[in-house]
Design a protein around this motif. Structure first.
Motif, PDB file in Angstrom:
ATOM      1  N   ASP A 258      24.087 -53.806 -22.527  1.00  0.00           N
ATOM      2  CA  ASP A 258      23.697 -52.921 -23.644  1.00  0.00           C
ATOM      3  C   ASP A 258      24.674 -51.441 -23.542  1.00  0.00           C
ATOM      4  O   ASP A 258      24.111 -50.373 -23.330  1.00  0.00           O
ATOM      5  CB  ASP A 258      22.422 -52.608 -23.811  1.00  0.00           C
ATOM      6  CG  ASP A 258      21.754 -51.828 -24.789  1.00  0.00           C
ATOM      7  OD1 ASP A 258      22.577 -51.612 -25.814  1.00  0.00           O
ATOM      8  OD2 ASP A 258      20.723 -50.956 -24.875  1.00  0.00           O
TER       9      ASP A 258
ATOM     10  N   HIS B 212      24.108 -48.136 -25.395  1.00  0.00           N
ATOM     11  CA  HIS B 212      22.638 -47.480 -25.242  1.00  0.00           C
ATOM     12  C   HIS B 212      22.158 -47.732 -23.711  1.00  0.00           C
ATOM     13  O   HIS B 212      23.027 -47.722 -22.985  1.00  0.00           O
ATOM     14  CB  HIS B 212      21.622 -48.093 -26.249  1.00  0.00           C
ATOM     15  CG  HIS B 212      22.085 -48.244 -27.383  1.00  0.00           C
ATOM     16  ND1 HIS B 212      22.987 -49.368 -28.201  1.00  0.00           N
ATOM     17  CD2 HIS B 212      22.157 -47.392 -28.713  1.00  0.00           C
ATOM     18  CE1 HIS B 212      23.167 -49.262 -29.350  1.00  0.00           C
ATOM     19  NE2 HIS B 212      22.798 -47.911 -29.819  1.00  0.00           N
ATOM     20  N   SER B 213      20.931 -47.780 -23.578  1.00  0.00           N
ATOM     21  CA  SER B 213      20.318 -47.828 -22.331  1.00  0.00           C
ATOM     22  C   SER B 213      20.839 -46.857 -21.129  1.00  0.00           C
ATOM     23  O   SER B 213      20.907 -46.955 -20.127  1.00  0.00           O
ATOM     24  CB  SER B 213      20.811 -49.142 -21.551  1.00  0.00           C
ATOM     25  OG  SER B 213      20.087 -50.340 -22.355  1.00  0.00           O
TER      26      SER B 213
ATOM     27  N   THR C 232      15.705 -50.022 -26.919  1.00  0.00           N
ATOM     28  CA  THR C 232      17.111 -50.464 -26.366  1.00  0.00           C
ATOM     29  C   THR C 232      17.078 -52.050 -26.241  1.00  0.00           C
ATOM     30  O   THR C 232      16.122 -52.845 -26.327  1.00  0.00           O
ATOM     31  CB  THR C 232      17.490 -49.978 -24.883  1.00  0.00           C
ATOM     32  OG1 THR C 232      16.732 -50.581 -23.923  1.00  0.00           O
ATOM     33  CG2 THR C 232      17.340 -48.449 -24.712  1.00  0.00           C
TER      34      THR C 232
END
Length: 640
Positions: free
Chosen positions: A55, A58-59, A101
């Motif tokens: 990810d 994001h994350s 996420t």
């Protein structure tokens, strides 16, 4: 793979520590060069360096999460990878939880909200975790079952600071009023065992949360540690004719583990040393990545490399293979840098070639798989065959066994049978200290005269042996190595040296599901037909090439004995000893005498010399601030 740093303050003044945290965070930028972030409230301040693997967009961390009625209740930083995050996410979503996420971090904090501290029992992976609960005012810390990911902790009147790397805590020592005195007992442990055993570090007031443990800390309170993972190795039996069922279970669980460890949004490669463990992992990985790259290293001196065998293995499984050859000059030049990355010295010469092969791999991939842990889980070390050779001594009454031990002492050194009598006269607790030992007590006193007469390895190993009471003899040795050699040497270099190159190393053998199968292997299927890892070898017959199946694992062997006696490293070693400011620790004259004895062929002191030399370089960096490790592209001070 990332680096976390945080403080839980005792006085609700977390904002005051944010500048120090921001100054210290770049000290481990190598763990996460892709992203960095900080967060704080009145009690806690978190910092993070991110190596983006899953990810990627994001994350980000520190990660905030909370249920609908308590948004942003939790703040989390997490170092590692959770390989069953897809399954965990589905399980928690089915219970009604919402996710922001698609990464592997958020299921941890959601799981913590749902299961509390027992969330760790649901995680399949490697991790160092810190979660701050702003409602309950408690900090939760955790490490994975085997200790693949590190977590250092220190507590003063200012609060508790925790980090993936000790050097960031050293950088914050002034603000924390942290005493940076060295621990002389830890130095003794290091000199004897070649590593600093958990939970110690060489700094008396900084320790490591132990593998397989969680901890709770409240503002102004003490850390309360609890063990959640205890290897059991039950006395197991396999019915005659049913052995193949066990071999099939091993093969299936390994294939599943490698498949899970291949989960990433970036390219995954594999280290390949030429032995059965790394070859098995690479062969299974090739099934999931047809374009798999494999990497190995060797030396210019002939006879000290597995390069040819590794290349043959790579060709057999159809992988593209990349080799890095290391010269003695490169080797010596990298030592200060490597000691800086390690935080505490580890006297394992294979650290240096691992550093170079990791640097080479990082040019091509962001994640690599490796075969660490197979020996400990499946009975792979040659020393594990010793209980068979010493079995007759177990039938001899204890007083007579002790008498045989006394007899062994008067026999001439090198006389056939002397070592057998000596070791046969001792119990396992007395004779087996794990897979490494540099000095016996007399040798230790030669180089550190202040060493206490009451010290021997049992100070470290005795509590671990108590936990293995009732295990079969090989399982007792495996159990000891899980808590000493593996987490003190094998996993420290696996984490620190690969992270030094911003490379994530994954170890599919050290998987909770693999362990559930490995711990059921009976004694007679670990050591059988004169070989080690018998059950594993049988399980891998259809996976690894035949030329590897019964070949002894050598890893990345280093010609240290030759180099320290010759022109390659003798001068470097002599200069290191003479320039070291460790006169209050070592008898430097005795160390120089050992070096000369080694060069003249009087005795092979290579292991002992390397143990002392590694410490001296470490001391020159972290205590004397005399040696510049020359870390590239840094924006933090040389003096830590």
């Amino acid at each position: 793979m990332c680096g976390l740093l945080g403080i839980l303050t005792a006085n609700g003044n977390a904002e005051d520590f944010v500048p120090a945290l921001e100054r210290a965070l770049p000290c481990m930028r190598h763990r996460g060069p892709d992203d960095a972030g900080t967060w704080h409230d009145s009690d806690a301040a978190f910092g993070f360096n991110r190596l983006s693997i899953i990810d990627i967009a994001h994350s980000h961390q520190p990660l905030r999460w909370g249920p609908e009625d308590e948004p942003d209740r939790y703040a989390m930083t997490f170092n590692g990878e959770i390989y069953n995050y897809v399954e965990l996410r589905k399980e928690l979503a089915d219970l009604g939880y919402k996710f922001n996420t698609s990464g592997d971090g958020e299921p941890i904090v959601v799981g913590f909200h749902h299961w509390g501290e027992s969330v760790v029992e649901h995680l399949r992976g490697m991790f160092g975790i810190a979660i701050w609960d702003t409602k309950e005012k408690k900090l939760f810390l955790a490490r994975d079952q085997f200790g693949i990911k590190p977590l250092f902790v220190a507590t003063t009147e200012q609060g508790t600071v925790f980090s993936s790397e000790k050097k960031t805590i050293l950088e914050m020592a002034k603000e924390m009023n942290l005493d940076l005195s060295l621990d002389k007992r830890a130095i003794e442990h290091y000199v004897d065992l070649q590593y600093v055993p958990e939970p110690e570090s060489l700094h008396a007031n900084i320790f490591r949360l132990e593998s397989g443990c969680t901890a709770i800390v409240r503002p102004g309170g003490k850390l309360e540690q609890k063990r959640y993972f205890k290897p059991r190795f039950p006395v197991a039996q396999v019915a005659k004719g049913k052995e193949q069922d066990l071999f099939d279970r091993i093969a299936r669980v390994l294939e599943d583990s490698v498949e899970k460890h291949m989960r990433a949004d970036v390219t995954v490669g594999s280290f390949l040393s030429g032995g059965i463990d790394s070859t098995a992992i690479a062969a299974l990985a090739k099934r999931h990545n047809p374009d798999l790259l494999t990497f190995t290293t060797g030396f210019e001196r002939e006879g000290y490399s597995e390069v040819d065998v590794a290349a043959e293995s790579a060709a057999a499984i159809g992988a593209e293979h990349i080799v890095k050859i290391v010269s003695p000059e490169e080797y010596a030049g990298a030592i200060p840098k490597i000691m800086w990355y390690l935080d505490d010295p580890v006297a394992d010469p294979s650290l240096v070639p691992l550093y170079f092969v990791a640097a080479e791999a990082r040019k091509h991939v962001k994640v690599v798989l490796s075969g660490e842990g197979a020996d400990e889980l499946f009975g792979g070390y040659t020393i594990y065959k010793e209980p068979l050779s010493l079995a007759p001594f177990e039938k001899i009454p204890s007083p007579l066994r002790k008498g045989l031990g006394q007899l062994s002492k008067v026999l001439p050194d090198g006389m056939k049978g002397k070592s057998l009598l000596e070791r046969g006269s001792m119990t396992m607790e007395e004779r087996y200290y794990g897979n490494a030992r540099s000095f016996n007590f007399e040798q230790m006193q030669r180089v550190i005269p202040w060493a206490k007469r009451d010290w021997d390895h049992r100070e470290v190993t005795a509590p671990i042996y108590v936990e293995s009471t009732g295990f079969d003899p090989v399982a007792r040795m495996q159990h000891l190595d899980l808590f000493t050699w593996m987490r003190g040497d094998i996993l420290v270099k696996a984490d620190k040296i690969n992270m030094a190159n911003s490379l994530e190393l994954r170890v599919p053998f050290l998987d909770k599901e693999v362990f559930k199968v490995a711990e059921t292997i009976p004694y007679d299927l670990k050591i059988a037909n004169g070989t080690t890892k018998y059950a594993l070898r049988k399980a891998l017959e259809q996976i690894v090439p035949p030329h590897v199946l019964h070949r002894k694992k050598l890893g990345f062997p280093v010609p240290m004995r030759h180099w320290l006696a010759g022109d390659e490293l003798f001068g470097w070693a002599q200069d290191t000893i003479n320039e070291s400011g460790t006169d209050d620790i070592f008898n430097k004259r005795a160390v120089l005498e050992m070096l000369n004895e080694h060069r003249e062929g009087v005795s092979d002191h290579s292991r002992r010399l390397w143990t002392v030399l590694a410490f001296m370089v470490w001391h020159g960096i972290f205590v004397e601030h005399r040696i510049d490790p020359q870390i590239e592209d840094r924006d933090y001070p040389v003096e830590l």
